[in-house]
Each structure stands twice: as structure tokens, then as C-alpha cells.
Design a protein around this motif. Structure first.
Motif, PDB file in Angstrom:
ATOM      1  N   SER A  48       0.804  -1.230   0.000  1.00 29.43           N
ATOM      2  CA  SER A  48       0.000   0.000   0.000  1.00 29.43           C
ATOM      3  C   SER A  48       0.830   1.271   0.000  1.00 29.43           C
ATOM      4  O   SER A  48       0.270   2.371  -0.077  1.00 29.43           O
ATOM      5  CB  SER A  48      -0.943   0.003   1.212  1.00 29.43           C
ATOM      6  N   GLY A  49       2.149   1.138   0.119  1.00 27.99           N
ATOM      7  CA  GLY A  49       2.998   2.320   0.037  1.00 27.99           C
ATOM      8  C   GLY A  49       3.014   3.182   1.290  1.00 27.99           C
ATOM      9  O   GLY A  49       3.385   4.353   1.235  1.00 27.99           O
ATOM     10  N   VAL A  50       2.656   2.600   2.436  1.00 31.84           N
ATOM     11  CA  VAL A  50       2.607   3.383   3.674  1.00 31.84           C
ATOM     12  C   VAL A  50       3.983   3.423   4.338  1.00 31.84           C
ATOM     13  O   VAL A  50       4.662   2.396   4.456  1.00 31.84           O
ATOM     14  CB  VAL A  50       1.569   2.802   4.649  1.00 31.84           C
ATOM     15  N   ILE A  51       4.382   4.612   4.771  1.00 29.89           N
ATOM     16  CA  ILE A  51       5.563   4.768   5.628  1.00 29.89           C
ATOM     17  C   ILE A  51       5.056   4.665   7.063  1.00 29.89           C
ATOM     18  O   ILE A  51       4.390   5.570   7.565  1.00 29.89           O
ATOM     19  CB  ILE A  51       6.257   6.117   5.403  1.00 29.89           C
ATOM     20  N   HIS A  52       5.340   3.536   7.700  1.00 26.93           N
ATOM     21  CA  HIS A  52       4.789   3.275   9.033  1.00 26.93           C
ATOM     22  C   HIS A  52       5.603   3.983  10.113  1.00 26.93           C
ATOM     23  O   HIS A  52       6.827   4.095  10.024  1.00 26.93           O
ATOM     24  CB  HIS A  52       4.753   1.771   9.305  1.00 26.93           C
ATOM     25  N   SER A  53       4.900   4.393  11.157  1.00 30.31           N
ATOM     26  CA  SER A  53       5.521   5.173  12.223  1.00 30.31           C
ATOM     27  C   SER A  53       6.164   4.322  13.306  1.00 30.31           C
ATOM     28  O   SER A  53       7.053   4.790  14.019  1.00 30.31           O
ATOM     29  CB  SER A  53       4.465   6.068  12.877  1.00 30.31           C
ATOM     30  N   GLY A  54       5.699   3.084  13.483  1.00 31.00           N
ATOM     31  CA  GLY A  54       6.135   2.256  14.596  1.00 31.00           C
ATOM     32  C   GLY A  54       5.133   2.213  15.728  1.00 31.00           C
ATOM     33  O   GLY A  54       5.433   1.747  16.826  1.00 31.00           O
ATOM     34  N   LEU A  55       3.918   2.654  15.476  1.00 31.69           N
ATOM     35  CA  LEU A  55       2.879   2.750  16.502  1.00 31.69           C
ATOM     36  C   LEU A  55       2.471   1.395  17.072  1.00 31.69           C
ATOM     37  O   LEU A  55       2.235   1.259  18.273  1.00 31.69           O
ATOM     38  CB  LEU A  55       1.650   3.443  15.900  1.00 31.69           C
ATOM     39  N   ILE A  68      11.266   2.104  13.621  1.00 38.99           N
ATOM     40  CA  ILE A  68      11.567   3.482  14.037  1.00 38.99           C
ATOM     41  C   ILE A  68      12.898   3.942  13.450  1.00 38.99           C
ATOM     42  O   ILE A  68      13.007   5.041  12.904  1.00 38.99           O
ATOM     43  CB  ILE A  68      11.541   3.572  15.572  1.00 38.99           C
ATOM     44  N   ASN A  69      13.925   3.086  13.523  1.00 36.94           N
ATOM     45  CA  ASN A  69      15.212   3.445  12.915  1.00 36.94           C
ATOM     46  C   ASN A  69      15.082   3.560  11.398  1.00 36.94           C
ATOM     47  O   ASN A  69      15.595   4.498  10.776  1.00 36.94           O
ATOM     48  CB  ASN A  69      16.276   2.402  13.256  1.00 36.94           C
ATOM     49  N   GLY A  70      14.384   2.576  10.816  1.00 35.79           N
ATOM     50  CA  GLY A  70      14.238   2.553   9.363  1.00 35.79           C
ATOM     51  C   GLY A  70      13.443   3.716   8.833  1.00 35.79           C
ATOM     52  O   GLY A  70      13.697   4.203   7.719  1.00 35.79           O
ATOM     53  N   TYR A  71      12.469   4.163   9.605  1.00 33.17           N
ATOM     54  CA  TYR A  71      11.657   5.329   9.217  1.00 33.17           C
ATOM     55  C   TYR A  71      12.560   6.522   8.930  1.00 33.17           C
ATOM     56  O   TYR A  71      12.463   7.161   7.866  1.00 33.17           O
ATOM     57  CB  TYR A  71      10.688   5.641  10.361  1.00 33.17           C
ATOM     58  N   HIS A  72      13.432   6.831   9.858  1.00 34.72           N
ATOM     59  CA  HIS A  72      14.309   7.995   9.691  1.00 34.72           C
ATOM     60  C   HIS A  72      15.326   7.768   8.574  1.00 34.72           C
ATOM     61  O   HIS A  72      15.630   8.695   7.801  1.00 34.72           O
ATOM     62  CB  HIS A  72      15.005   8.314  11.011  1.00 34.72           C
ATOM     63  N   MET A  73      15.828   6.535   8.469  1.00 37.10           N
ATOM     64  CA  MET A  73      16.778   6.225   7.399  1.00 37.10           C
ATOM     65  C   MET A  73      16.119   6.344   6.033  1.00 37.10           C
ATOM     66  O   MET A  73      16.721   6.841   5.068  1.00 37.10           O
ATOM     67  CB  MET A  73      17.348   4.829   7.609  1.00 37.10           C
ATOM     68  N   LEU A  74      14.852   5.884   5.942  1.00 34.22           N
ATOM     69  CA  LEU A  74      14.118   5.958   4.682  1.00 34.22           C
ATOM     70  C   LEU A  74      13.865   7.411   4.270  1.00 34.22           C
ATOM     71  O   LEU A  74      14.072   7.778   3.099  1.00 34.22           O
ATOM     72  CB  LEU A  74      12.794   5.207   4.810  1.00 34.22           C
ATOM     73  N   ILE A  75      13.424   8.229   5.216  1.00 30.42           N
ATOM     74  CA  ILE A  75      13.162   9.642   4.912  1.00 30.42           C
ATOM     75  C   ILE A  75      14.440  10.320   4.432  1.00 30.42           C
ATOM     76  O   ILE A  75      14.438  11.067   3.434  1.00 30.42           O
ATOM     77  CB  ILE A  75      12.595  10.368   6.145  1.00 30.42           C
ATOM     78  N   ASP A  76      15.544  10.055   5.125  1.00 32.76           N
ATOM     79  CA  ASP A  76      16.828  10.650   4.718  1.00 32.76           C
ATOM     80  C   ASP A  76      17.228  10.187   3.317  1.00 32.76           C
ATOM     81  O   ASP A  76      17.702  10.984   2.489  1.00 32.76           O
ATOM     82  CB  ASP A  76      17.926  10.282   5.712  1.00 32.76           C
ATOM     83  N   ALA A 380       9.062  -2.834   4.562  1.00 32.98           N
ATOM     84  CA  ALA A 380       9.444  -1.831   3.562  1.00 32.98           C
ATOM     85  C   ALA A 380       9.930  -0.549   4.242  1.00 32.98           C
ATOM     86  O   ALA A 380      10.992  -0.017   3.910  1.00 32.98           O
ATOM     87  CB  ALA A 380       8.275  -1.533   2.632  1.00 32.98           C
ATOM     88  N   THR A 381       9.158  -0.076   5.215  1.00 37.77           N
ATOM     89  CA  THR A 381       9.592   1.099   5.989  1.00 37.77           C
ATOM     90  C   THR A 381      10.921   0.821   6.663  1.00 37.77           C
ATOM     91  O   THR A 381      11.800   1.689   6.736  1.00 37.77           O
ATOM     92  CB  THR A 381       8.543   1.443   7.064  1.00 37.77           C
ATOM     93  N   SER A 382      11.089  -0.393   7.163  1.00 38.12           N
ATOM     94  CA  SER A 382      12.261  -0.770   7.964  1.00 38.12           C
ATOM     95  C   SER A 382      13.441  -1.212   7.130  1.00 38.12           C
ATOM     96  O   SER A 382      14.486  -1.581   7.690  1.00 38.12           O
ATOM     97  CB  SER A 382      11.874  -1.919   8.911  1.00 38.12           C
ATOM     98  N   SER A 383      13.328  -1.212   5.816  1.00 36.29           N
ATOM     99  CA  SER A 383      14.268  -1.937   4.957  1.00 36.29           C
ATOM    100  C   SER A 383      15.730  -1.552   5.187  1.00 36.29           C
ATOM    101  O   SER A 383      16.597  -2.429   5.280  1.00 36.29           O
ATOM    102  CB  SER A 383      13.895  -1.759   3.484  1.00 36.29           C
ATOM    103  N   LEU A 384      16.020  -0.277   5.281  1.00 35.01           N
ATOM    104  CA  LEU A 384      17.420   0.130   5.458  1.00 35.01           C
ATOM    105  C   LEU A 384      17.951  -0.284   6.827  1.00 35.01           C
ATOM    106  O   LEU A 384      19.129  -0.616   6.971  1.00 35.01           O
ATOM    107  CB  LEU A 384      17.577   1.631   5.255  1.00 35.01           C
TER     108      LEU A 384
END
Length: 399
Positions: A48-55, A68-76, A380-384
Motif C-alpha cells: 500500500s505504500g505506507v511509511i509506518h511510524s512504529g505505533l 523506528i530506525n528505518g523510518y528515519h533512514m528511509l526519509i533521509d 518496507a519502511t524498515s528496509s534500510l
């Protein structure tokens, strides 16, 4: 041909793992094998292409830490590579009184996971964000976003090539055998040798893992998630992302509304047993793979435990009216005629022999292999972050 590392699987986790490994050790000789003619052809390209927050994830779990780590790495990464994304935020909505304590548990879990910008919101505040939603309580989660993960995966692939790695498409792995210092990895028309094999095969990760060890005692059970899309003239009903309160005993998030990076609104998914591992349609059946799922003792226990939930999901799969009714709990204005057929994805859900649907990521190491045996959402969010962790495990073998 001899390699230091062979990564099997060209989805987002395999690509991220290869990329992170070469970033740290560009002198390694690395090959990535993908059985399809393109990267990101299955779970990555059909999510679905969602960037998950870790909630949602248990504090301290691999899912929570990597998300949570991957979220920030993905955005960067997206910022550095000019990949478009949108941190549009989402609301999680309680529609029944019994969901209120579950919503509060989600809120507390989010805080434990460091999401200090989430907030409880009133019904009035909820309707300022999403005017057409009906609910009795809600959480606002501003971290959540959307991105095209296929674009992200393809960019990982470009980085792998730039760092000196090799990618081979149309290279289905048919065998892995021990050859002393090396493992021999066979495909339909070639064979390669590697000091270390990293298995990131998603829907077939258990089968590849069993080629590296006899001690893999889990089975991938494929669950298809089917979507509808809102007709363009009804897209005004959804401004951001809208989720229900999930059943804490079931590893799926319930039908929800998702804005897409390419445009449009998806509604869904349900979660039904797929009749083949890559069964994106009801008509796609592989009798052998279906029998494997049905005969697995763990799945039989899951089916006994969740038969009511499973029956409801299957009913919604065949009844557009029932699917619409589920969506109407969140947006009562939605009508069956507002929905057009969308796509479907298949989730690789690991199930152990005792009937447990694995809730966390699972990595099984052997002497010459690292097997990623359970990496469903939020992989996917966590991939990096997952790739970073696996590359650390891999590079220890070369120190």
C-alpha cells in the motif's frame, strides 16, 4: 563464478541488505539473484505504500526497533535521492466502546516507542482532519506517510551497481549445496559459489532456508490482501490515511483508507488465505502449495483459533456488499457503487508448528547462510535498518 556474498531475492529487503553491505565493505564481491525479470515484483511492488511510524509494535521488538530506525533512514534516503514522499499523517479510529481501551493501549505503546507527537483527539478534532469519518475516539499520528516503494527499491538497485555489486534477473535459485569453504548456488542455467548466502526470498524464504539447514521449523503461509479503489469523484471523502483499531490477536490491521503516492485512494485490504504463494487472484491456484498450507500443523491450529475472523475475511472477499459494510464503519457515506476493483498483494506470514503466527521479524543463521524468514509489514519502511542489521551479521563472518 565465486563471490563473497550472494543475496537471494530482489525485493526491498534483499536490495537494502545488499546495498548496506556494499556501503560498509565495497571491496566485497557481491551478487544479487532475482527470479523475476524485474526488481520488486512481489510484496514490495504490491503493497500500500505506507511509511509506518512504529505505533503498533511491541516496544523493544525487532519490528519496533527497525521500524523506528528505518523510518528515519528511509526519509533521509528519499531526501538524498529526490524520491517523492508525503508525511500526510493518519488517524486511528475507534468505532465501538470495546475499542477504547485498545486505542489507549496503542497510544501508550506509541509513546513507549518514542512517538511523542501522537495525540488523543476528540471527535470534533477528528472531523476537522477527516470530516466524513464516524467514530467515538481517535488518535492522530502525524508521522505516517506514503511513498512508492518500487521507486525506492529500484534506487537501491542502482546504488548496488554503482558500488560494484552485480544483479542478475531471471535467475531462480534451484539448489544450494555445501562445497567446503563455499556454498554452491544453482539457478536454472548457471551456478555460483559464495562464502555466505543471504536469503531474502519473502514468500519462498522458508523453502530457500531449508536448502541451507534441516532445522527450519516454520512455514510461510500466503495471505492475500485485496483492495478496492474509490472512484475519482469520491476521493474527497478521504484527506489523509484512516485506520481502524486493529485486533491485537490478529497480525493484520483491518480494512482502511490509504492515499496513494501515484494518486487515488485505496480501500482495504482484507486478509484471506491465498491458494498459491504468488496468488494475486482468486483464480490463481497451485494445488501443491495450497496443500502445504492446509496440512501444516501450525496453520490448522491458527484456522481453529481464528475461524470466525477467517470466515468473515473470506466472505468479504466474495461479497462487495460485505466489504462495503466494513468500510462504512469508518465512513458511513461510502456506497458499493463508489468502489472499483483495485489490486491485491500477498503477505508472506511465517507460522510455526505450534500455531503461532510470528509477530516479529525472524532471522535464522546457519554456518554459511543468513535466512530472513519473517519480514512482513513494516519491512518496507524498515528496509534500510533491517539491511543494516543483516549486513552487520554478514560482515562479522569476514572479520
Amino acid at each position: 563464478m565465486k563471490f563473497d556474498v550472494i543475496v537471494i531475492g530482489g525485493g526491498i529487503v534483499g536490495l537494502a541488505t545488499a546495498y548496506q553491505t556494499l556501503k560498509k565493505r565495497p571491496n566485497l564481491k557481491l551478487l544479487l539473484l532475482e527470479k523475476e525479470g524485474a526488481l520488486a515484483a512481489h510484496q514490495t511492488g504490491n503493497n500500500s505504500g505506507v511509511i509506518h511510524s512504529g505505533l503498533y509494535y511491541k516496544p523493544g521488538s525487532l519490528k519496533a526497533t527497525n521500524c523506528i530506525n528505518g523510518y528515519h533512514m528511509l526519509i533521509d534516503f528519499c531526501d538524498q535521492e529526490s524520491i517523492p514522499y508525503d508525511l500526510c499523517g493518519k488517524i486511528v479510529v475507534a468505532t465501538d466502546d470495546f475499542q477504547k481501551p485498545l486505542l489507549e493501549n496503542l497510544y501508550q505503546r506509541g509513546l513507549q516507542n518514542g512517538l511523542d507527537k501522537i495525540s488523543r483527539i476528540s471527535v470534533e478534532e477528528m472531523n476537522e482532519i477527516e470530516p466524513h469519518v464516524k467514530g467515538i475516539a481517535a488518535l492522530n499520528v502525524p508521522y505516517t506517510g506514503i511513498v512508492d516503494y518500487k521507486l525506492v527499491a529500484e534506487k537501491y538497485g542502482e546504488k548496488i551497481i554503482a558500488l560494484g555489486g552485480e544483479i542478475r534477473l531471471n535467475a531462480k535459485v534451484t539448489g544450494i549445496s555445501d562445497q567446503g569453504q563455499y556454498s554452491n548456488v544453482s539457478t536454472d542455467d548457471s551456478s555460483f559459489e559464495a562464502k555466505l548466502v543471504i536469503n531474502c526470498c519473502g514468500l519462498y524464504s522458508d523453502k530457500i532456508a531449508r536448502k541451507t539447514s534441516e532445522d527450519v521449523d516454520l512455514k510461510i503461509i500466503p495471505f492475500r490482501g485485496e483492495y478496492f479503489k474509490l472512484k475519482p469523484e469520491k476521493e474527497y471523502l478521504v484527506k489523509h490515511l484512516i485506520y481502524p483499531v486493529p485486533d491485537p490477536n490478529f497480525p493484520f490491521l483491518g480494512v482502511h483508507f490509504t492515499r496513494m503516492m501515484k494518486g487515488g485512494i485505496e480501500a482495504g485490504p482484507n486478509a484471506v488465505l491465498a491458494f498459491r504463494r504468488e496468488g494475486y487472484k482468486k483464480s490463481q491456484i497451485h494445488l501443491g502449495e495450497l496443500a502445504e498450507s492446509l496440512m501444516w500443523p501450525g496453520f490448522q491450529k491458527v484456522a481453529m483459533k481464528y475461524w470466525k475472523t477467517g470466515f468473515g475475511e473470506m466472505y468479504r472477499s466474495f461479497s462487495k456488499a460485505a466489504f462495503t459494510k466494513a468500510l462504512q464503519k469508518l465512513i458511513p457515506e461510502i456506497q458499493s457503487d463508489d468502489l472499483i476493483d483495485g489490486g491485491a498483494g500477498v503477505r508472506a506470514q511465517a507460522c510455526d508448528r505450534t500455531g503461532g503466527l510470528l509477530d516479529d521479524f525472524s532471522i535464522i543463521e546457519t554456518k554459511k547462510a543468513i535466512n530472513v524468514c519473517n519480514a512482513p509489514s513494516p519491512a518496507a519502511t524498515s528496509s534500510l535498518s533491517i539491511g543494516d542489521s543483516i549486513s552487520d551479521l554478514a560482515l562479522k563472518r569476514f572479520d
